[in-house]
Design an enzyme around this catalytic site. Structure first.
Site, mmCIF file in Angstrom:
data_model
loop_
_atom_site.group_PDB
_atom_site.id
_atom_site.type_symbol
_atom_site.label_atom_id
_atom_site.label_comp_id
_atom_site.label_asym_id
_atom_site.label_seq_id
_atom_site.Cartn_x
_atom_site.Cartn_y
_atom_site.Cartn_z
ATOM 1 N N HIS A 123 9.380 10.178 7.275
ATOM 2 C CA HIS A 123 10.123 9.286 7.144
ATOM 3 C C HIS A 123 10.136 7.819 5.702
ATOM 4 O O HIS A 123 9.809 8.425 4.532
ATOM 5 C CB HIS A 123 8.929 7.582 8.318
ATOM 6 C CG HIS A 123 8.393 8.106 8.066
ATOM 7 N ND1 HIS A 123 7.689 7.241 6.640
ATOM 8 C CD2 HIS A 123 6.161 7.625 8.595
ATOM 9 C CE1 HIS A 123 5.833 7.448 6.337
ATOM 10 N NE2 HIS A 123 5.876 7.727 7.245
HETATM 11 P P1 TYD Z 1 2.814 7.084 10.008
HETATM 12 O O1 TYD Z 1 2.881 5.974 8.641
HETATM 13 O O2 TYD Z 1 3.658 7.482 10.964
HETATM 14 O O3 TYD Z 1 1.497 8.180 9.400
HETATM 15 P P2 TYD Z 1 2.251 9.138 8.704
HETATM 16 O O4 TYD Z 1 3.654 8.988 7.579
HETATM 17 O O5 TYD Z 1 0.749 9.748 8.199
HETATM 18 O O6 TYD Z 1 2.898 10.211 9.890
HETATM 19 O O7 TYD Z 1 0.996 6.062 10.959
HETATM 20 C C1 TYD Z 1 0.669 6.809 11.894
HETATM 21 C C2 TYD Z 1 0.043 5.908 12.673
HETATM 22 O O8 TYD Z 1 -0.404 4.774 11.932
HETATM 23 C C3 TYD Z 1 1.463 5.325 12.920
HETATM 24 O O9 TYD Z 1 1.296 5.059 14.983
HETATM 25 C C4 TYD Z 1 1.260 3.332 12.395
HETATM 26 C C5 TYD Z 1 -0.046 3.811 12.005
HETATM 27 N N1 TYD Z 1 -0.033 2.992 10.965
HETATM 28 C C6 TYD Z 1 -0.973 1.814 11.084
HETATM 29 O O10 TYD Z 1 -1.016 1.593 11.683
HETATM 30 N N2 TYD Z 1 -1.065 1.321 9.319
HETATM 31 C C7 TYD Z 1 -1.169 2.135 8.292
HETATM 32 O O11 TYD Z 1 -1.103 1.217 7.472
HETATM 33 C C8 TYD Z 1 -0.087 2.866 8.750
HETATM 34 C C9 TYD Z 1 0.569 3.716 6.786
HETATM 35 C C10 TYD Z 1 -0.551 3.221 10.126
#
Ligand code: TYD
Length: 140
Positions: A56
Protein backbone atom coordinates in the site's frame (compact mmCIF):
# COMPACT_ATOMS: atom_id res chain seq x y z
CA UNK A 1 14.97 18.10 2.22
CA UNK A 2 16.13 15.98 -0.67
CA UNK A 3 13.76 15.72 -3.65
CA UNK A 4 12.56 12.25 -4.52
CA UNK A 5 11.92 11.67 -8.22
CA UNK A 6 12.43 7.91 -8.54
CA UNK A 7 13.17 4.81 -6.47
CA UNK A 8 16.85 5.40 -7.20
CA UNK A 9 16.73 8.40 -4.83
CA UNK A 10 15.89 6.14 -1.90
CA UNK A 11 18.82 5.16 0.27
CA UNK A 12 19.50 3.74 3.67
CA UNK A 13 20.18 6.53 6.15
CA UNK A 14 23.20 5.76 8.34
CA UNK A 15 22.23 6.62 11.92
CA UNK A 16 24.92 7.53 14.40
CA UNK A 17 26.27 4.40 16.09
CA UNK A 18 28.26 4.42 19.30
CA UNK A 19 30.06 1.14 19.89
CA UNK A 20 31.49 0.60 23.35
CA UNK A 21 32.76 -2.36 25.34
CA UNK A 22 29.44 -2.38 27.15
CA UNK A 23 27.28 -2.41 24.04
CA UNK A 24 26.05 -0.41 21.06
CA UNK A 25 23.81 2.63 20.97
CA UNK A 26 22.23 4.15 17.91
CA UNK A 27 20.03 7.22 17.79
CA UNK A 28 18.19 9.65 15.56
CA UNK A 29 17.09 13.24 16.05
CA UNK A 30 13.83 13.98 14.30
CA UNK A 31 13.53 17.18 12.34
CA UNK A 32 17.30 17.51 12.66
CA UNK A 33 19.01 14.57 10.94
CA UNK A 34 15.74 12.77 10.26
CA UNK A 35 13.21 14.27 7.89
CA UNK A 36 10.02 14.86 9.93
CA UNK A 37 8.57 14.97 13.44
CA UNK A 38 6.72 11.73 14.13
CA UNK A 39 3.27 11.65 15.72
CA UNK A 40 3.10 7.88 15.87
CA UNK A 41 5.17 4.75 15.85
CA UNK A 42 4.25 1.16 15.19
CA UNK A 43 6.07 -2.14 15.36
CA UNK A 44 5.75 -5.13 13.08
CA UNK A 45 7.00 -8.42 14.52
CA UNK A 46 6.22 -12.14 14.85
CA UNK A 47 5.46 -12.23 11.13
CA UNK A 48 4.97 -15.85 10.05
CA UNK A 49 7.63 -17.13 7.65
CA UNK A 50 6.60 -16.53 4.03
CA UNK A 51 4.07 -13.83 4.94
CA UNK A 52 4.21 -10.48 3.21
CA UNK A 53 2.93 -7.14 4.49
CA UNK A 54 2.43 -3.65 3.19
CA UNK A 55 1.41 -3.45 -0.45
CA UNK A 56 0.00 0.00 0.00
CA UNK A 57 0.95 3.67 -0.18
CA UNK A 58 -0.07 6.79 1.71
CA UNK A 59 -1.36 10.04 0.31
CA UNK A 60 0.24 12.23 2.98
CA UNK A 61 1.92 10.20 5.67
CA UNK A 62 5.72 10.09 5.71
CA UNK A 63 7.39 7.16 7.38
CA UNK A 64 10.79 6.07 8.58
CA UNK A 65 11.50 2.34 8.96
CA UNK A 66 14.21 0.79 11.12
CA UNK A 67 14.70 -2.95 11.36
CA UNK A 68 15.81 -3.15 14.97
CA UNK A 69 16.20 -6.94 14.96
CA UNK A 70 16.37 -9.66 12.30
CA UNK A 71 15.88 -8.79 8.66
CA UNK A 72 13.25 -7.90 6.07
CA UNK A 73 13.23 -7.03 2.37
CA UNK A 74 11.49 -3.73 1.67
CA UNK A 75 10.60 -2.91 -1.92
CA UNK A 76 9.71 0.68 -2.69
CA UNK A 77 8.00 1.90 -5.83
CA UNK A 78 8.12 5.60 -6.65
CA UNK A 79 7.26 7.22 -9.97
CA UNK A 80 6.96 3.75 -11.53
CA UNK A 81 10.49 2.68 -10.57
CA UNK A 82 11.35 0.08 -7.96
CA UNK A 83 14.20 -0.66 -5.60
CA UNK A 84 14.56 -3.34 -2.93
CA UNK A 85 16.41 -2.83 0.34
CA UNK A 86 17.62 -5.47 2.75
CA UNK A 87 16.97 -3.98 6.17
CA UNK A 88 18.92 -5.74 8.89
CA UNK A 89 20.71 -3.13 10.95
CA UNK A 90 19.39 -1.12 13.89
CA UNK A 91 21.60 1.80 12.85
CA UNK A 92 20.08 2.15 9.37
CA UNK A 93 16.77 3.78 8.47
CA UNK A 94 14.75 3.96 5.30
CA UNK A 95 12.72 7.12 4.70
CA UNK A 96 9.45 6.65 2.83
CA UNK A 97 7.95 9.85 1.40
CA UNK A 98 4.23 10.12 0.63
CA UNK A 99 3.05 8.19 -2.44
CA UNK A 100 5.64 5.45 -2.01
CA UNK A 101 4.21 2.01 -2.72
CA UNK A 102 5.79 -0.34 -0.16
CA UNK A 103 5.98 -4.12 -0.15
CA UNK A 104 7.62 -6.07 2.66
CA UNK A 105 8.79 -9.65 2.16
CA UNK A 106 11.23 -12.21 3.54
CA UNK A 107 10.73 -11.37 7.20
CA UNK A 108 13.11 -13.34 9.38
CA UNK A 109 11.39 -15.08 12.29
CA UNK A 110 13.00 -12.68 14.77
CA UNK A 111 12.36 -9.53 12.71
CA UNK A 112 11.22 -6.46 14.63
CA UNK A 113 10.49 -3.55 12.33
CA UNK A 114 10.00 -0.15 13.95
CA UNK A 115 8.23 2.50 11.89
CA UNK A 116 7.80 6.19 12.73
CA UNK A 117 4.96 8.04 11.01
CA UNK A 118 4.33 11.74 10.50
CA UNK A 119 0.56 11.42 11.03
CA UNK A 120 -1.83 9.63 13.35
CA UNK A 121 -3.38 6.46 11.98
CA UNK A 122 -5.95 7.37 9.34
CA UNK A 123 -7.44 4.65 7.12
CA UNK A 124 -8.41 7.26 4.49
CA UNK A 125 -4.74 8.07 3.97
CA UNK A 126 -4.07 4.54 2.69
CA UNK A 127 -4.06 3.58 -0.98
CA UNK A 128 -4.38 -0.20 -0.87
CA UNK A 129 -5.31 -0.84 -4.49
CA UNK A 130 -2.40 -0.86 -6.94
CA UNK A 131 -4.47 0.48 -9.86
CA UNK A 132 -5.82 3.24 -7.64
CA UNK A 133 -2.26 4.06 -6.64
CA UNK A 134 -1.33 4.62 -10.28
CA UNK A 135 -4.44 6.71 -10.84
CA UNK A 136 -3.48 8.85 -7.82
CA UNK A 137 0.01 9.35 -9.26
CA UNK A 138 -1.37 10.65 -12.55
CA UNK A 139 -3.25 13.36 -10.60
CA UNK A 140 -0.22 14.83 -8.79
P1 TYD B 1 -1.40 -2.20 7.97
O1 TYD B 1 -0.86 -0.83 7.90
O2 TYD B 1 -2.31 -2.65 6.88
O3 TYD B 1 -0.21 -3.27 8.11
P2 TYD B 1 0.92 -3.74 7.05
O4 TYD B 1 1.23 -2.56 6.20
O5 TYD B 1 2.06 -4.14 7.89
O6 TYD B 1 0.42 -4.89 6.27
O7 TYD B 1 -2.10 -2.36 9.38
C1 TYD B 1 -2.57 -3.62 9.87
C2 TYD B 1 -3.75 -3.34 10.78
O8 TYD B 1 -3.34 -2.53 11.88
C3 TYD B 1 -4.88 -2.59 10.09
O9 TYD B 1 -6.11 -3.15 10.56
C4 TYD B 1 -4.75 -1.18 10.59
C5 TYD B 1 -4.13 -1.33 11.96
N1 TYD B 1 -3.25 -0.22 12.33
C6 TYD B 1 -3.63 0.66 13.33
O10 TYD B 1 -4.70 0.53 13.95
N2 TYD B 1 -2.78 1.67 13.68
C7 TYD B 1 -1.59 1.85 13.06
O11 TYD B 1 -0.83 2.80 13.41
C8 TYD B 1 -1.22 0.96 12.00
C9 TYD B 1 0.08 1.13 11.25
C10 TYD B 1 -2.07 -0.05 11.67
Amino acid sequence: MKKYTSAEDFELIALPLIEQDFGKLSFGEFDRNLPFLPKRHFLIYDVPVGQHRGRHAHFECEQLAICVKGSVAMTVEFNKTRKTFALSKAHQALYLPPLTWVEMNDFSQDCVLLVFASHYYEPKDYIRDYAEYHRALSKV
